[in-house]
Scaffold this motif. Structure first.
Motif, PDB file in Angstrom:
ATOM      1  N   TYR A   1       0.819  -1.208   0.000  1.00 38.96           N
ATOM      2  CA  TYR A   1       0.000   0.000   0.000  1.00 38.96           C
ATOM      3  C   TYR A   1       0.857   1.264   0.000  1.00 38.96           C
ATOM      4  O   TYR A   1       0.507   2.279  -0.595  1.00 38.96           O
ATOM      5  N   LYS A   2       1.995   1.185   0.686  1.00 39.16           N
ATOM      6  CA  LYS A   2       2.884   2.344   0.775  1.00 39.16           C
ATOM      7  C   LYS A   2       3.457   2.698  -0.592  1.00 39.16           C
ATOM      8  O   LYS A   2       3.668   3.872  -0.915  1.00 39.16           O
ATOM      9  N   THR A   3       3.728   1.680  -1.394  1.00 37.76           N
ATOM     10  CA  THR A   3       4.332   1.898  -2.716  1.00 37.76           C
ATOM     11  C   THR A   3       3.284   2.015  -3.821  1.00 37.76           C
ATOM     12  O   THR A   3       3.445   2.798  -4.757  1.00 37.76           O
ATOM     13  N   TYR A   4       2.197   1.244  -3.699  1.00 38.86           N
ATOM     14  CA  TYR A   4       1.140   1.252  -4.716  1.00 38.86           C
ATOM     15  C   TYR A   4      -0.179   1.592  -4.015  1.00 38.86           C
ATOM     16  O   TYR A   4      -0.963   0.695  -3.704  1.00 38.86           O
ATOM     17  N   ASP A   5      -0.406   2.873  -3.769  1.00 37.90           N
ATOM     18  CA  ASP A   5      -1.527   3.259  -2.898  1.00 37.90           C
ATOM     19  C   ASP A   5      -2.866   3.373  -3.625  1.00 37.90           C
ATOM     20  O   ASP A   5      -3.858   3.745  -3.020  1.00 37.90           O
TER      21      ASP A   5
END
Length: 256
Positions: free
Chosen positions: A59-63
């Motif tokens: 989620y942090k990279t592909y939010d």
């Protein structure tokens, strides 16, 4: 005539399947991502990661994954990203027809916990790669301590472990102990002496096992197992102060 009819029916059937597959693919491209599920395989090891941790990293990279079209999500890229995690052996990402993104993760199998002279802690895994110790996660592993100089590095693997003889020896010892149900139940620690020899600390009894170097390793372990199963039962677990395996085909004991 029958042969021509069969061929015609086969071609019609094939064309129908192609149309159906094309329709499914077209419809699948319209589907949006409804959820992300992480499936973890710990390889019968103690957990060093969990599903929430993997999800948080993703989620942090592909939010913007949830609500995004499945066709627009680079699943191979996410797969490579997850596989970069220090504790992940391999990762597989795929989507279902109803829009759920699945991330299947296999955790590395820790073999040995190493505490070196500098106070660093790290794991050596079954594939001879190194992993940092994860705070908040406890593992029931064989431990190596003492005069260990090798610092943590994430470049160690089976490919180049011969460049790290200290780790190579510890890997061979730990792997042999792991391969034996009896030894795994008996040995809890490997201590590296100042002159580079090994001492083993058992889980039961207070005797110190003087192993020496790893030459004739299999014979030494066979002698130890035989002594435990025969001699120790008669003498008692707390009779001896040391068990010396350095001498060829001998077990020399010192009483307390």
């Amino acid at each position: 005539m029958k042969k021509v009819l069969k061929i015609s029916l086969w071609m019609v059937g094939l064309a129908g399947i192609s149309v159906l597959v094309g329709f499914i693919e077209k419809e699948h491209q319209k589907i949006t991502c409804k959820s992300i599920e992480v499936i973890l395989d710990y390889n019968d090891s103690d957990p060093l990661i969990d599903a929430d941790m993997i999800k948080a990293d993703v989620y942090k990279t592909y939010d913007t994954l949830i609500g995004k079209r499945i066709s627009e999500i680079n699943q191979v890229q996410i797969e490579d990203f997850v596989a970069q995690n220090n504790y992940v052996k391999n990762a597989e990402v795929y989507s279902t027809l109803n829009g759920h993104l699945k991330i299947k993760v296999t955790q590395k199998e820790p073999l040995l916990r190493i505490m070196n002279q500098k106070g660093e802690n790290y794991y050596l895994d079954m594939n001879a790669s190194l992993m940092p110790v994860k705070s908040g996660y406890s593992t029931r592993l064989l431990v190596a301590t003492g005069y260990i100089k090798t610092a943590y590095t994430d470049t160690v693997s089976l490919i180049n472990i011969e460049n790290f003889p200290e780790l190579q020896n510890l890997y061979q010892l730990a792997l042999y102990v792991r391969s034996s149900e009896f030894l795994s139940a008996q040995i809890e620690q490997i201590y590296v002496t100042e002159n580079g020899e090994y001492e083993l600390v058992p889980k039961v009894g207070r005797q110190l096992i003087e192993f020496g170097d790893i030459s004739d390793m299999e014979q030494k372990f066979d002698n130890l197992i035989s002594f435990y199963q025969k001699g120790m039962k008669k003498a008692g677990w707390d009779t001896y102060k040391t068990i010396n395996l350095k001498y060829r085909n001998q077990v020399v004991c010192t009483k307390k």
